[in-house]
Every structure is written in C-alpha cells, then in structure tokens.
Design a protein around this motif. Sequence first.
Motif, PDB file in Angstrom:
ATOM      1  N   MET A 184       0.845  -1.196   0.000  1.00 34.02           N
ATOM      2  CA  MET A 184       0.000   0.000   0.000  1.00 34.02           C
ATOM      3  C   MET A 184       0.879   1.243   0.000  1.00 34.02           C
ATOM      4  O   MET A 184       1.850   1.340   0.746  1.00 34.02           O
ATOM      5  N   LEU A 185       0.534   2.202  -0.841  1.00 34.39           N
ATOM      6  CA  LEU A 185       1.276   3.451  -0.961  1.00 34.39           C
ATOM      7  C   LEU A 185       0.586   4.517  -0.122  1.00 34.39           C
ATOM      8  O   LEU A 185      -0.583   4.831  -0.335  1.00 34.39           O
ATOM      9  N   LEU A 186       1.305   5.068   0.857  1.00 37.75           N
ATOM     10  CA  LEU A 186       0.731   6.064   1.768  1.00 37.75           C
ATOM     11  C   LEU A 186       1.501   7.371   1.670  1.00 37.75           C
ATOM     12  O   LEU A 186       2.706   7.386   1.408  1.00 37.75           O
ATOM     13  N   ASP A 187       0.796   8.486   1.922  1.00 40.78           N
ATOM     14  CA  ASP A 187       1.474   9.776   1.952  1.00 40.78           C
ATOM     15  C   ASP A 187       1.856  10.127   3.386  1.00 40.78           C
ATOM     16  O   ASP A 187       1.689   9.318   4.318  1.00 40.78           O
ATOM     17  N   ASN A 188       2.377  11.322   3.583  1.00 37.15           N
ATOM     18  CA  ASN A 188       2.850  11.752   4.893  1.00 37.15           C
ATOM     19  C   ASN A 188       1.725  12.019   5.886  1.00 37.15           C
ATOM     20  O   ASN A 188       1.980  12.251   7.063  1.00 37.15           O
ATOM     21  N   HIS A 189       0.467  11.958   5.429  1.00 38.40           N
ATOM     22  CA  HIS A 189      -0.680  12.113   6.326  1.00 38.40           C
ATOM     23  C   HIS A 189      -1.403  10.784   6.531  1.00 38.40           C
ATOM     24  O   HIS A 189      -2.500  10.768   7.098  1.00 38.40           O
ATOM     25  N   GLY A 190      -0.795   9.700   6.075  1.00 40.20           N
ATOM     26  CA  GLY A 190      -1.393   8.378   6.237  1.00 40.20           C
ATOM     27  C   GLY A 190      -2.496   8.068   5.254  1.00 40.20           C
ATOM     28  O   GLY A 190      -3.202   7.070   5.411  1.00 40.20           O
ATOM     29  N   ARG A 191      -2.659   8.899   4.222  1.00 34.53           N
ATOM     30  CA  ARG A 191      -3.692   8.674   3.212  1.00 34.53           C
ATOM     31  C   ARG A 191      -3.173   7.725   2.132  1.00 34.53           C
ATOM     32  O   ARG A 191      -2.056   7.881   1.646  1.00 34.53           O
ATOM     33  N   LYS A 192      -4.012   6.794   1.754  1.00 40.16           N
ATOM     34  CA  LYS A 192      -3.663   5.868   0.692  1.00 40.16           C
ATOM     35  C   LYS A 192      -3.639   6.600  -0.646  1.00 40.16           C
ATOM     36  O   LYS A 192      -4.529   7.389  -0.948  1.00 40.16           O
ATOM     37  N   ILE A 193      -2.607   6.334  -1.455  1.00 39.81           N
ATOM     38  CA  ILE A 193      -2.537   6.864  -2.813  1.00 39.81           C
ATOM     39  C   ILE A 193      -2.726   5.695  -3.768  1.00 39.81           C
ATOM     40  O   ILE A 193      -1.884   4.803  -3.842  1.00 39.81           O
ATOM     41  N   SER A 194      -3.836   5.689  -4.500  1.00 37.75           N
ATOM     42  CA  SER A 194      -4.129   4.551  -5.371  1.00 37.75           C
ATOM     43  C   SER A 194      -4.698   4.955  -6.725  1.00 37.75           C
ATOM     44  O   SER A 194      -5.072   4.101  -7.524  1.00 37.75           O
ATOM     45  N   TYR A 195      -4.728   6.250  -7.005  1.00 36.57           N
ATOM     46  CA  TYR A 195      -5.469   6.758  -8.162  1.00 36.57           C
ATOM     47  C   TYR A 195      -4.621   7.799  -8.877  1.00 36.57           C
ATOM     48  O   TYR A 195      -4.246   8.816  -8.298  1.00 36.57           O
ATOM     49  N   LEU A 196      -4.328   7.544 -10.142  1.00 37.19           N
ATOM     50  CA  LEU A 196      -3.588   8.475 -10.986  1.00 37.19           C
ATOM     51  C   LEU A 196      -4.501   9.071 -12.041  1.00 37.19           C
ATOM     52  O   LEU A 196      -5.175   8.342 -12.770  1.00 37.19           O
ATOM     53  N   ARG A 197      -4.518  10.393 -12.122  1.00 36.19           N
ATOM     54  CA  ARG A 197      -5.209  11.095 -13.201  1.00 36.19           C
ATOM     55  C   ARG A 197      -4.142  11.581 -14.183  1.00 36.19           C
ATOM     56  O   ARG A 197      -3.335  12.451 -13.847  1.00 36.19           O
ATOM     57  N   LEU A 198      -4.135  11.011 -15.360  1.00 35.20           N
ATOM     58  CA  LEU A 198      -3.106  11.283 -16.359  1.00 35.20           C
ATOM     59  C   LEU A 198      -3.691  12.108 -17.501  1.00 35.20           C
ATOM     60  O   LEU A 198      -4.555  11.635 -18.244  1.00 35.20           O
ATOM     61  N   ALA A 199      -3.216  13.335 -17.647  1.00 32.40           N
ATOM     62  CA  ALA A 199      -3.644  14.199 -18.752  1.00 32.40           C
ATOM     63  C   ALA A 199      -2.737  13.950 -19.945  1.00 32.40           C
ATOM     64  O   ALA A 199      -1.523  14.144 -19.857  1.00 32.40           O
ATOM     65  N   VAL A 200      -3.316  13.511 -21.053  1.00 32.45           N
ATOM     66  CA  VAL A 200      -2.507  13.113 -22.212  1.00 32.45           C
ATOM     67  C   VAL A 200      -2.290  14.251 -23.197  1.00 32.45           C
ATOM     68  O   VAL A 200      -1.435  14.153 -24.079  1.00 32.45           O
ATOM     69  N   THR A 201      -3.035  15.333 -23.066  1.00 35.31           N
ATOM     70  CA  THR A 201      -2.868  16.498 -23.935  1.00 35.31           C
ATOM     71  C   THR A 201      -3.481  17.715 -23.269  1.00 35.31           C
ATOM     72  O   THR A 201      -4.392  17.594 -22.448  1.00 35.31           O
ATOM     73  N   ASP A 202      -2.968  18.884 -23.638  1.00 38.12           N
ATOM     74  CA  ASP A 202      -3.590  20.123 -23.168  1.00 38.12           C
ATOM     75  C   ASP A 202      -4.570  20.670 -24.199  1.00 38.12           C
ATOM     76  O   ASP A 202      -5.327  21.595 -23.912  1.00 38.12           O
ATOM     77  N   LYS A 203      -4.580  20.100 -25.388  1.00 39.53           N
ATOM     78  CA  LYS A 203      -5.449  20.594 -26.454  1.00 39.53           C
ATOM     79  C   LYS A 203      -6.895  20.156 -26.247  1.00 39.53           C
ATOM     80  O   LYS A 203      -7.155  19.071 -25.726  1.00 39.53           O
ATOM     81  N   CYS A 204      -7.808  21.009 -26.694  1.00 38.91           N
ATOM     82  CA  CYS A 204      -9.222  20.694 -26.597  1.00 38.91           C
ATOM     83  C   CYS A 204      -9.934  21.269 -27.806  1.00 38.91           C
ATOM     84  O   CYS A 204      -9.536  22.312 -28.342  1.00 38.91           O
ATOM     85  N   ASN A 205     -10.980  20.588 -28.234  1.00 38.71           N
ATOM     86  CA  ASN A 205     -11.760  21.050 -29.388  1.00 38.71           C
ATOM     87  C   ASN A 205     -12.939  21.923 -28.973  1.00 38.71           C
ATOM     88  O   ASN A 205     -13.706  22.365 -29.831  1.00 38.71           O
ATOM     89  N   LEU A 206     -13.098  22.168 -27.675  1.00 37.88           N
ATOM     90  CA  LEU A 206     -14.055  23.152 -27.182  1.00 37.88           C
ATOM     91  C   LEU A 206     -13.281  24.317 -26.566  1.00 37.88           C
ATOM     92  O   LEU A 206     -12.084  24.213 -26.323  1.00 37.88           O
ATOM     93  N   ARG A 207     -13.979  25.413 -26.308  1.00 41.46           N
ATOM     94  CA  ARG A 207     -13.347  26.587 -25.705  1.00 41.46           C
ATOM     95  C   ARG A 207     -14.201  27.076 -24.535  1.00 41.46           C
ATOM     96  O   ARG A 207     -14.595  28.241 -24.466  1.00 41.46           O
ATOM     97  N   CYS A 208     -14.496  26.184 -23.608  1.00 41.19           N
ATOM     98  CA  CYS A 208     -15.353  26.531 -22.472  1.00 41.19           C
ATOM     99  C   CYS A 208     -14.779  27.746 -21.742  1.00 41.19           C
ATOM    100  O   CYS A 208     -13.605  27.743 -21.349  1.00 41.19           O
ATOM    101  N   PHE A 209     -15.605  28.758 -21.553  1.00 40.22           N
ATOM    102  CA  PHE A 209     -15.103  30.042 -21.061  1.00 40.22           C
ATOM    103  C   PHE A 209     -14.503  29.922 -19.664  1.00 40.22           C
ATOM    104  O   PHE A 209     -13.625  30.700 -19.284  1.00 40.22           O
ATOM    105  N   TYR A 210     -14.967  28.946 -18.859  1.00 39.39           N
ATOM    106  CA  TYR A 210     -14.450  28.808 -17.497  1.00 39.39           C
ATOM    107  C   TYR A 210     -13.127  28.044 -17.454  1.00 39.39           C
ATOM    108  O   TYR A 210     -12.544  27.861 -16.391  1.00 39.39           O
ATOM    109  N   CYS A 211     -12.656  27.605 -18.626  1.00 40.81           N
ATOM    110  CA  CYS A 211     -11.427  26.814 -18.686  1.00 40.81           C
ATOM    111  C   CYS A 211     -10.313  27.512 -19.451  1.00 40.81           C
ATOM    112  O   CYS A 211      -9.139  27.363 -19.109  1.00 40.81           O
TER     113      CYS A 211
END
Length: 328
Positions: A1-28
């Motif tokens: 089990m992979l834990l951080d310095n606060h004892g929280r389990k780290i088990s989930y990676l969010r991997l962004a594969v590109t910064d490009k987008c075909n929309l232009r949402c104003f809040y982004c």
Amino acid sequence: MLLDNHGRKISYLRLAVTDKCNLRCFYCMPEQGLDWLSRKKLMSYNEMLRMCRVMLSMGIEKIRITGGEPFVRKDMMQLLTAISGLDGLKELTITTNGVLTAPYIADLKKIGIRSINLSLDTLDAGRFFAITRRDEFSAVLDTLQELLKQDFDMKINTVVMAGKNTQDIIPLVELTKELPVSVRFIEEMPFNGDGHQHSGIAWDYVRIFDEIRQAYPSIQKIPDPQFSTAYNYQIPGHQGSIGIIAAYSRTFCGTCNRVRVTPNGMLKNCLYDDGVLNIKDLMRLGMSDAELTSTLKRAFSTREKDGWQAEQKRLENPASESMATIGG
C-alpha cells in the motif's frame, strides 16, 4: 500500500494526455485557446506507459485518462489498449467532452473500460454554444446515447456557474429519473486560463443541494463510496443518482487518494499545488525505474494537508492556469 505523509492511501492516478481541446469553455480557457505544448514538451506514449508501469508497481490501482480532450491526441486507442494491459491495473477510466468519442465506444468496451465521465454543462443547445463557443451539442448527445446503449457506467459532470447554467440544474437532475446515470454538479474552480485570480463562488455545494431539494424534497443521502469526492444522493423512484462535488470548498481532502500528472509530465500531489517534480524530464535524463520509484516516494511524502494549504504555498503564482493544462 502506498501512503502519503498524512497516512492517506494513494491509489489513483489522473493522467492528462494532452492540453489541447476542441471546445473553448469560457471557465477553462480564453476564446482563442492556449499556447499549446509542442510535441517535444508533451510526454510521449512510451514515457506515459513507463510512468504508469512504475506507479502501478508502487500501489496505484486506478488510472483515469483526461486532457484537454483525450481524443484530440492522435492514436489514443493505441495508448489506452497498452495501458489496459499493464500489471496491477484494476480500473481504467476516461473523462471526455464527448465530441469525438462516439466512434471509439465499442473499442473502449473491448479493452475493458466500463466507466466514462462525460462533461456536459447544459441540456440547452444555445447555452451549450455560449459556454463552449462551439456548435457540438448534437455530437455530445450522440455520445451520451451510445454510451447508455453500450451499458457504460456513466457520470455526467456539470460545472455550476452563476448566470450561465443554474437553470439547467433541475433538468439535469430529471435525467436520473429514467436513465441509470450519475449527474454530478461541480463547484466552479479558479482554473480559467485567463490569469485572473478567483474571488470565490456564488454557487457552493450547499446552495446547489438546496436548489435540488426545493424541487425534490424527498431527496435522500446515499452512502458515499470510499475516496469519493462527491456527496451522493438519490431521489426515490429514480434510476440514477446525484453527486455534488465541493471542488472549490475542498471538503474531501482528508480522504484524497489521487495524484495528477500533466501533459508535460509534471506531478501534482494536489489539484491546487504548483507541481512538485517533472517526471518526463527525469526519465529523459536517464533515471532508472528504481531511481524514479524512490523519487516518487519522496514526492508523495510531501503532500499538503488540503487544497487550501497547497494553494497558500503558491502565492506568487496564484491558481489561474487552465484546467486543460492540469487534467480535468
């Protein structure tokens, strides 16, 4: 089990594969888009695979592919197929805006993907255009219908914005009556890509819930899954469910199990931090898998207690970059 310095389990990676987008949402991002990363600055598919393999060996179990818009990047199915076959992976998921997704749905199911998050901020074609600055509403609805037809575990992600789409909250909730979907309302965040510092939100998670409860007084709290970022609810008689994510209020940091890697290889222990190390650069400098593992363990041992603390440490560079450069 992979834990951080606060004892929280780290088990989930969010991997962004590109910064490009075909929309232009104003809040982004601004209407003209961003200064997109060059191919050289992006992580290659081989680098992403190597990094995923190392993190899976450390204890990561779930990987979510994000962007930008993942399907804007060429040969995305090739990468997804390779990641799906890695040892130790328990779940592979995707977040998409749905514009380009429909042709790949059968292939996604074939490689074992069962859960997809679809970004959709309104059910009105006119408001969709006003928010995204693109006329792609019908393409997104086609993707929604095809995902339901193929029995995917569907989540619809909606950013709630004052004066823009609050009138869509109840119509979106009504989708859960006949459809087995989870509609998740997300507090607006400061990652707008225009350099302006965020001054707070008018529609926080409490106000969003009150809006729904006025229309549906019988709404009931249901158990939140482990590591859930959403407060989850259901209306009696409805097939689907409702989630409210306090993304700006940051009430879920105490159980956070996720880390992020941006398209250029920057590791972020928190959505609100400024990045802790660049994995791509370390690999290109010749770092071995063993050295990379040790370096990542040290980085994971410096996680901030919560998103407020992480944001405080970047006062000279306030959080205002585009979500597309971070990973949605």
